[in-house]
Write a protein that holds these residues in place. Sequence first.
Motif, PDB file in Angstrom:
ATOM      1  N   VAL A  26       4.520  68.869  58.344  1.00 46.83           N
ATOM      2  CA  VAL A  26       3.354  67.486  58.091  1.00 46.83           C
ATOM      3  C   VAL A  26       3.623  67.165  59.777  1.00 46.83           C
ATOM      4  O   VAL A  26       2.076  66.901  60.249  1.00 46.83           O
ATOM      5  CB  VAL A  26       4.107  66.372  57.688  1.00 46.83           C
ATOM      6  N   LEU A  27       4.440  67.343  60.107  1.00 50.27           N
ATOM      7  CA  LEU A  27       4.160  67.192  61.793  1.00 50.27           C
ATOM      8  C   LEU A  27       3.603  68.852  62.565  1.00 50.27           C
ATOM      9  O   LEU A  27       2.573  67.781  63.534  1.00 50.27           O
ATOM     10  CB  LEU A  27       5.963  67.676  62.165  1.00 50.27           C
ATOM     11  N   LYS A  29       0.875  70.062  61.357  1.00 54.22           N
ATOM     12  CA  LYS A  29      -0.220  70.262  60.784  1.00 54.22           C
ATOM     13  C   LYS A  29      -1.349  68.929  61.468  1.00 54.22           C
ATOM     14  O   LYS A  29      -2.029  69.118  61.831  1.00 54.22           O
ATOM     15  CB  LYS A  29      -0.311  70.045  59.483  1.00 54.22           C
ATOM     16  N   GLN A  30       0.448  68.271  61.401  1.00 55.62           N
ATOM     17  CA  GLN A  30      -0.518  66.972  62.049  1.00 55.62           C
ATOM     18  C   GLN A  30      -0.590  67.120  63.493  1.00 55.62           C
ATOM     19  O   GLN A  30      -1.878  66.276  64.623  1.00 55.62           O
ATOM     20  CB  GLN A  30       0.405  65.917  62.233  1.00 55.62           C
ATOM     21  N   ASP A 233       3.253  62.077  71.615  1.00 59.83           N
ATOM     22  CA  ASP A 233       3.231  63.011  70.679  1.00 59.83           C
ATOM     23  C   ASP A 233       4.666  63.158  71.102  1.00 59.83           C
ATOM     24  O   ASP A 233       5.733  64.319  70.248  1.00 59.83           O
ATOM     25  CB  ASP A 233       2.563  64.000  71.301  1.00 59.83           C
ATOM     26  N   PHE A 236       7.339  63.218  68.348  1.00 70.31           N
ATOM     27  CA  PHE A 236       6.923  64.363  67.189  1.00 70.31           C
ATOM     28  C   PHE A 236       7.238  65.054  67.492  1.00 70.31           C
ATOM     29  O   PHE A 236       8.228  66.576  66.393  1.00 70.31           O
ATOM     30  CB  PHE A 236       5.255  64.407  66.539  1.00 70.31           C
ATOM     31  N   TRP A 277       2.562  64.078  50.321  1.00 69.28           N
ATOM     32  CA  TRP A 277       2.105  64.306  52.008  1.00 69.28           C
ATOM     33  C   TRP A 277       0.723  65.167  51.940  1.00 69.28           C
ATOM     34  O   TRP A 277      -0.344  63.881  52.719  1.00 69.28           O
ATOM     35  CB  TRP A 277       3.883  64.836  52.660  1.00 69.28           C
ATOM     36  N   ILE A 281      -1.755  61.840  53.767  1.00 65.20           N
ATOM     37  CA  ILE A 281      -1.081  61.601  54.789  1.00 65.20           C
ATOM     38  C   ILE A 281      -2.445  62.553  55.555  1.00 65.20           C
ATOM     39  O   ILE A 281      -3.199  61.987  55.996  1.00 65.20           O
ATOM     40  CB  ILE A 281       0.345  62.611  55.252  1.00 65.20           C
ATOM     41  N   PHE A 282      -3.093  63.983  54.542  1.00 64.09           N
ATOM     42  CA  PHE A 282      -3.686  63.840  54.995  1.00 64.09           C
ATOM     43  C   PHE A 282      -5.057  64.187  54.017  1.00 64.09           C
ATOM     44  O   PHE A 282      -6.178  64.118  54.131  1.00 64.09           O
ATOM     45  CB  PHE A 282      -4.211  65.559  55.397  1.00 64.09           C
TER      46      PHE A 282
END
Length: 323
Positions: A26-27, A29-30, A233, A236, A277, A281-282
């Motif tokens: 997830v991180l 991709k974020q 950032d 993250f 997720w 999230i997306f």
Amino acid sequence: MTTRDTSTAGILFILIGMTAISLNDVLIKQLSGGYPLHQLVFTRSFLGLFISFIFLHMEGGWSLLKTSTPGLHLLRALMVVLSNMSFFAAIAVLPLAETTALFFAAPLMITLLSILILGEKVGPMRLSAVLIGFIGVLIMQRPWQSLGDTDANRLVLLLPIIAALTYAINQVMTRKLGVSSKASAMAIYIQCTFIIVSAGFFLVAGDGRFAQGVENGAVVFLLRAWEWPPAGDWPFMFGLGFLSAIVGYCLGQAYRVSSAATVAPFEYIGLPLAVIWGFFIFGELPDLAVSFGIILIMGAGLFVFLRERMLARRITRPTNMLR
């Protein structure tokens, strides 16, 4: 510890490790829209290395890093690096659940490679399951659609398959050569390899010149210029490092304290987590074809694991996946 206690510990470690993998994805991709992949890999591995050294100290200290097979560890680490970077390049463009499901074709590939490389005998039931799983992979490639109708480049759709194949080669090689090291030491070997490879990318392409004029999102993610992260950032970035260390240690511990046949099926918790997720999230939700492919791959992989368990055969130990 009793057998039941060690089995419970192994399952707990694998669940923690797979949850950490899914959060790591997830991180990545974020952050994929603003940083190059090699910068994220360097940062998370550099930070994760320090945490891995803490685990190393807990397990016995510096002496655990000594090995009689450094070449083998290097080759295995390079396979993991290639697998991870192919996967990460894919999630920058593809939905998280779809990319994760395609990567889970790895156990099916391991079964086939074990026949070709290890000379293992695999019965018709497992071969049928492998065939069904690969039908799921084919469905998710959408061969009936023209290039203009697909959301992603065909080459991008192959990236998770490349990731699965290189991961499978790594695991079959491990089985053939019988490498035995502490989980913390193996995590450190791989973290160091990630750092060296990503630093090499920086020296060659860190200024972003190779990304100019490129339209493929996965290639841009791989080759864009390094950026100094703003203050917002950094949490993250530290999260990536922490999760990287947790993944390497927990997966290694899971397969050290418990049998592979007990804990391996629990790796598939990663698939529903990726769907969750991706949606929350997306805003991604698998379409009908992708959902059907996910079910076939997941069902086939679980059948292979459970069939191996019934036959009391050794299942490959997917340690140090380090996504």
